[in-house]
Structures are given as structure tokens and as C-alpha cells.
Design an enzyme around this catalytic site. Sequence first.
Site, PDB file in Angstrom:
ATOM      1  N   SER A  56       0.841  -1.207   0.000  1.00 28.21           N
ATOM      2  CA  SER A  56       0.000   0.000   0.000  1.00 28.21           C
ATOM      3  C   SER A  56       0.871   1.250   0.000  1.00 28.21           C
ATOM      4  O   SER A  56       2.102   1.166   0.056  1.00 28.21           O
ATOM      5  CB  SER A  56      -0.920   0.008   1.236  1.00 28.21           C
ATOM      6  OG  SER A  56      -0.143  -0.021   2.416  1.00 28.21           O
ATOM      7  N   ILE A  58       3.133   4.460  -0.125  1.00 33.86           N
ATOM      8  CA  ILE A  58       4.333   4.902  -0.849  1.00 33.86           C
ATOM      9  C   ILE A  58       5.010   3.727  -1.559  1.00 33.86           C
ATOM     10  O   ILE A  58       5.458   3.854  -2.702  1.00 33.86           O
ATOM     11  CB  ILE A  58       5.308   5.597   0.137  1.00 33.86           C
ATOM     12  CG1 ILE A  58       4.665   6.866   0.719  1.00 33.86           C
ATOM     13  CG2 ILE A  58       6.633   5.940  -0.544  1.00 33.86           C
ATOM     14  CD1 ILE A  58       5.422   7.501   1.884  1.00 33.86           C
ATOM     15  N   SER A 190      11.851  10.060   6.862  1.00 29.30           N
ATOM     16  CA  SER A 190      10.774  11.041   7.033  1.00 29.30           C
ATOM     17  C   SER A 190      11.421  12.383   7.330  1.00 29.30           C
ATOM     18  O   SER A 190      12.545  12.436   7.834  1.00 29.30           O
ATOM     19  CB  SER A 190       9.892  10.626   8.209  1.00 29.30           C
ATOM     20  OG  SER A 190       9.036  11.689   8.573  1.00 29.30           O
ATOM     21  N   TYR A 203       8.748   7.782  16.988  1.00 28.34           N
ATOM     22  CA  TYR A 203       8.870   7.715  15.521  1.00 28.34           C
ATOM     23  C   TYR A 203       9.971   8.651  15.032  1.00 28.34           C
ATOM     24  O   TYR A 203      10.805   8.276  14.209  1.00 28.34           O
ATOM     25  CB  TYR A 203       7.520   8.089  14.904  1.00 28.34           C
ATOM     26  CG  TYR A 203       7.487   8.108  13.392  1.00 28.34           C
ATOM     27  CD1 TYR A 203       7.502   6.927  12.662  1.00 28.34           C
ATOM     28  CD2 TYR A 203       7.422   9.313  12.689  1.00 28.34           C
ATOM     29  CE1 TYR A 203       7.448   6.942  11.273  1.00 28.34           C
ATOM     30  CE2 TYR A 203       7.358   9.337  11.309  1.00 28.34           C
ATOM     31  CZ  TYR A 203       7.373   8.146  10.603  1.00 28.34           C
ATOM     32  OH  TYR A 203       7.323   8.167   9.234  1.00 28.34           O
ATOM     33  N   LYS A 207      13.391   7.508  13.082  1.00 28.56           N
ATOM     34  CA  LYS A 207      13.826   7.935  11.743  1.00 28.56           C
ATOM     35  C   LYS A 207      15.185   8.635  11.824  1.00 28.56           C
ATOM     36  O   LYS A 207      16.004   8.522  10.910  1.00 28.56           O
ATOM     37  CB  LYS A 207      12.771   8.841  11.092  1.00 28.56           C
ATOM     38  CG  LYS A 207      11.448   8.122  10.769  1.00 28.56           C
ATOM     39  CD  LYS A 207      11.591   6.994   9.738  1.00 28.56           C
ATOM     40  CE  LYS A 207      10.250   6.410   9.299  1.00 28.56           C
ATOM     41  NZ  LYS A 207      10.359   5.251   8.398  1.00 28.56           N
TER      42      LYS A 207
HETATM   43  N1  LIG Z   1       2.477   8.730   4.821  1.00 26.66           N
HETATM   44  C1  LIG Z   1       3.291   9.646   5.328  1.00 26.66           C
HETATM   45  O1  LIG Z   1       2.879  10.798   5.584  1.00 26.66           O
HETATM   46  C2  LIG Z   1       4.732   9.311   5.571  1.00 26.66           C
HETATM   47  C3  LIG Z   1       5.613  10.372   5.797  1.00 26.66           C
HETATM   48  C4  LIG Z   1       6.951  10.097   6.014  1.00 26.66           C
HETATM   49  C5  LIG Z   1       7.404   8.792   6.006  1.00 26.66           C
HETATM   50  N2  LIG Z   1       6.536   7.772   5.775  1.00 26.66           N
HETATM   51  C6  LIG Z   1       7.083   6.402   5.775  1.00 26.66           C
HETATM   52  O2  LIG Z   1       6.698   5.768   4.600  1.00 26.66           O
HETATM   53  C7  LIG Z   1       6.720   4.349   4.792  1.00 26.66           C
HETATM   54  C8  LIG Z   1       5.479   3.758   4.177  1.00 26.66           C
HETATM   55  O3  LIG Z   1       4.339   4.288   4.824  1.00 26.66           O
HETATM   56  P1  LIG Z   1       2.992   4.676   4.061  1.00 26.66           P
HETATM   57  O4  LIG Z   1       2.700   6.078   4.371  1.00 26.66           O
HETATM   58  O5  LIG Z   1       3.033   4.241   2.656  1.00 26.66           O
HETATM   59  O6  LIG Z   1       1.928   3.828   4.908  1.00 26.66           O
HETATM   60  P2  LIG Z   1       1.175   2.445   4.628  1.00 26.66           P
HETATM   61  O7  LIG Z   1       0.340   2.544   3.416  1.00 26.66           O
HETATM   62  O8  LIG Z   1       0.554   2.095   5.932  1.00 26.66           O
HETATM   63  O9  LIG Z   1       2.379   1.452   4.308  1.00 26.66           O
HETATM   64  C9  LIG Z   1       3.093   0.759   5.280  1.00 26.66           C
HETATM   65  C10 LIG Z   1       3.627  -0.495   4.640  1.00 26.66           C
HETATM   66  O10 LIG Z   1       4.442  -1.181   5.601  1.00 26.66           O
HETATM   67  C11 LIG Z   1       4.032  -2.532   5.657  1.00 26.66           C
HETATM   68  N3  LIG Z   1       4.300  -3.087   6.963  1.00 26.66           N
HETATM   69  C12 LIG Z   1       3.878  -2.624   8.172  1.00 26.66           C
HETATM   70  N4  LIG Z   1       4.299  -3.438   9.146  1.00 26.66           N
HETATM   71  C13 LIG Z   1       4.997  -4.443   8.551  1.00 26.66           C
HETATM   72  C14 LIG Z   1       5.658  -5.599   9.026  1.00 26.66           C
HETATM   73  N5  LIG Z   1       5.704  -5.920  10.314  1.00 26.66           N
HETATM   74  N6  LIG Z   1       6.277  -6.402   8.120  1.00 26.66           N
HETATM   75  C15 LIG Z   1       6.238  -6.107   6.808  1.00 26.66           C
HETATM   76  N7  LIG Z   1       5.617  -5.044   6.300  1.00 26.66           N
HETATM   77  C16 LIG Z   1       4.999  -4.213   7.167  1.00 26.66           C
HETATM   78  C17 LIG Z   1       2.552  -2.524   5.311  1.00 26.66           C
HETATM   79  O11 LIG Z   1       2.155  -3.756   4.719  1.00 26.66           O
HETATM   80  P3  LIG Z   1       1.341  -4.921   5.443  1.00 26.66           P
HETATM   81  O12 LIG Z   1       0.396  -4.296   6.400  1.00 26.66           O
HETATM   82  O13 LIG Z   1       0.685  -5.625   4.294  1.00 26.66           O
HETATM   83  O14 LIG Z   1       2.394  -5.769   6.098  1.00 26.66           O
HETATM   84  C18 LIG Z   1       2.500  -1.441   4.243  1.00 26.66           C
HETATM   85  O15 LIG Z   1       2.776  -1.972   2.976  1.00 26.66           O
HETATM   86  C19 LIG Z   1       6.874   4.141   6.296  1.00 26.66           C
HETATM   87  O16 LIG Z   1       8.190   3.774   6.584  1.00 26.66           O
HETATM   88  C20 LIG Z   1       6.562   5.504   6.882  1.00 26.66           C
HETATM   89  O17 LIG Z   1       7.244   5.736   8.097  1.00 26.66           O
HETATM   90  C21 LIG Z   1       5.210   8.006   5.566  1.00 26.66           C
END
Ligand SMILES: NC(=O)c1ccc[n+]([C@@H]2O[C@H](COP(=O)([O-])OP(=O)(O)OC[C@H]3O[C@@H](n4cnc5c(N)ncnc54)[C@H](OP(=O)(O)O)[C@@H]3O)[C@@H](O)[C@H]2O)c1
Length: 321
Positions: A56, A58, A190, A203, A207
Site C-alpha cells: 500500500s 508509498i 521522514s 517515531y 527515523k
Molecule cells: N504517509 C506519510 O505521511 C509518511 C511520511 C513520512 C514517512 N513515511 C514512511 O513511509 C513508509 C510507508 O508508509 P505509508 O505512508 O506508505 O503507509 P502504509 O500505506 O501504511 O504502508 C506501510 C507499509 O508497511 C508494511 N508493513 C507494516 N508493518 C509491517 C511488518 N511488520 N512487516 C512487513 N511489512 C509491514 C505494510 O504492509 P502490510 O500491512 O501488508 O504488512 C505497508 O505496505 C513508512 O516507513 C513511513 O514511516 C510516511
Amino acid sequence: MSFLEFLLLLLVAYYVIYVLLWIVLDCNVALWFKSKFGVSLSSMRGQVVWITGASSGIGRSLALSLARHGVRLVLSARRVEQLEVVQEECLAAARGLLATKDVLILPMDMLQLQRHESNLFTVLNHFDRLDVLVNNAGRSQRASWTDIEIEVDRELFELDVFSVVHLTRLVVRYFIEQNGGRGHVAATSSIAGFGPVPFSATYCAAKHALNAYLLSLKLEMRKLDVTIFAPGPIATDFLQEAFTGEQGAKYGQSTANQKRMTADRCGELFAVALANKMDLTWCGLFPVNLLAYCARNPTLTKILGQFMTEQTLNKIREGKL
Ligand SMILES: NC(=O)c1ccc[n+]([C@@H]2O[C@H](COP(=O)([O-])OP(=O)(O)OC[C@H]3O[C@@H](n4cnc5c(N)ncnc54)[C@H](OP(=O)(O)O)[C@@H]3O)[C@@H](O)[C@H]2O)c1
């Protein structure tokens, strides 16, 4: 006007334009420049990129951006059905550049460190090579500093830091054995990894730690490419799964109606950073991009902290300003 005055004027003009770009652009200036004039994503065609957290947000968007240019993919996460959907989307986006065997689904819980090595073998058995590891899986947090249980600190670090370091070490050892240390590792960090942010202390610390691990790695291994990609607020479902201060709890909120960069734009910029082997890049809508530049300067960070309350900073972060 003397020559010296002319030089001074040029310098002032340079800085004025530079700061204006921080306001106008949705990413750091170098990344924007590479997106216009840098190496094309097609240069990665045929490479094998392993993305964790690809089910899902990013990770999914990055996979789509790379698939469009014929990059072969390993998609990892825990939700297999979601990975199957992303695989289909990648094949459609590739428009014939990729076959089903070129987009491998590798279900994986990052927290099961004992299975990382066999997962790496699965990738190598399937493709006979690995070019880039993208550590993207992770969970965010919303909690007041004083309320956070120490178990949450530990669990968040297990996922966002230690699991990433463990997998990266295995892959880097493979790069050393196979390619004399040449290879590419990347991580979704991040902007919270640049400076302090309110209501996400663990968090934010995680990071920062991730950045420090990867920057140290780069110093020790000069032939290795290391990309730290630091997004600001992105429109994904990550607040649903975010940690709170209480062990076992999830924040469970939606990012709908918040001013956030789309995951597609974020994935596109991430792909540019990879193709151009950039070391540290970031993205975010105004005023996040401007704040990211400030956060990289300790004096500006201090000034910001004095003029902006934690509520204001949080509103910017939640896309409410
Ligand atoms: N969205 C933002 O505003 C933002 C900003 C800065 C940084 N980020 C970073 O971007 C990255 C992706 O986040 P996102 O925003 O795209 O959110 P997201 O849609 O919730 O994606 C998180 C991903 O991590 C996977 N995941 C979570 N726990 C896991 C585990 N134990 N083992 C394997 N996979 C796991 C989830 O897949 P499953 O649940 O299928 O395992 C999912 O594919 C993260 O590292 C987050 O810190 C996000």
C-alpha cells in the site's frame, strides 16, 4: 557598480531564488533538478528492486513508477491479497515491458528477523541478482511524549529501525561477496528524521536513528549507493496503523481531507532519487518543504521552535494549515 558589488548582488540574488524554490517546489531543489534533467528512470530497466511495505501507500506507488519503466520487482509485505493487487497493477503499468515472473510476490513480516536470510535467498534464486533494496515498511505514531509506554518505544524501534538494519546488513554482505561492495540500498525515512516534531517522539527518534545508521554505512562503504528518501505528509492510510503511546493500540485515523502530497507523486519522486542514486532527498507540499530546509539547520530549527507552537507544527503536519 564595482565588480565586488556586482558579485555581492549575484550572491544575494542566488540565495533569494534558492529560498523561493523552497517555497514553490514540492521537493528539495536537487531532486527537482534531477526529475527534469537527471538520469531517466528507463536507465533502471531490467534491474531488480526489492521493496518492503509494497502492499500500500508509498511502497505501492514506487513499485508502479518503476514498473512503468520495465524495472523488475520484488514486492514484500504481510497482506498477500494486497500484494497480488499491486502485482496486477504493476503488470498493467508496465504495458508489456514486464511478464508475471518479473514481479515477484514475497510475503514477509519484517519483524521475523530469523526469516530475512531465507527471503533474500528466495529473491536470488528467482532473479539470480538483486540491484536495489528499498526499506519502506514502517509504522508512524501519534502520542504525547509523557504518555508513551516503554514497550511502544521498543516495538516501534524493532520495526522502523532494527528490522531494517538487519535486512540491510544481509543484503550489503551479499553486495560485498558478489559485487565487491557495489549495490544500492534505500530507505523511506521522514522529514521527522531531520529535526524534532511534536506528538511522535519515538517515531521521530527512530527515523533519526535510521538516517544515522545509513549515513554511517555510506561512510564505511564508498562503493555502495545509499538513498535516504524523506517524505513529509503523504496521503496514505498510515495513520490507521500508527502506534500511539499504549502498547497494542493503533491510532486508527484517516488522512482524508488533509492537505497532503499524493502517494503517486511521492512514488514518482522516490523513483527519480533511486535512478539518480541520490543520497539524501525529501518531498512535501508548502510549507513542509520550507520547514524541511529549516530543520536541516540547527539555528533555524531553534528559531522555528520559538516562533511556532507545537500545535501549529502539528497542524502543518496534519495538513490543516
Ligand atoms: N504517509 C506519510 O505521511 C509518511 C511520511 C513520512 C514517512 N513515511 C514512511 O513511509 C513508509 C510507508 O508508509 P505509508 O505512508 O506508505 O503507509 P502504509 O500505506 O501504511 O504502508 C506501510 C507499509 O508497511 C508494511 N508493513 C507494516 N508493518 C509491517 C511488518 N511488520 N512487516 C512487513 N511489512 C509491514 C505494510 O504492509 P502490510 O500491512 O501488508 O504488512 C505497508 O505496505 C513508512 O516507513 C513511513 O514511516 C510516511
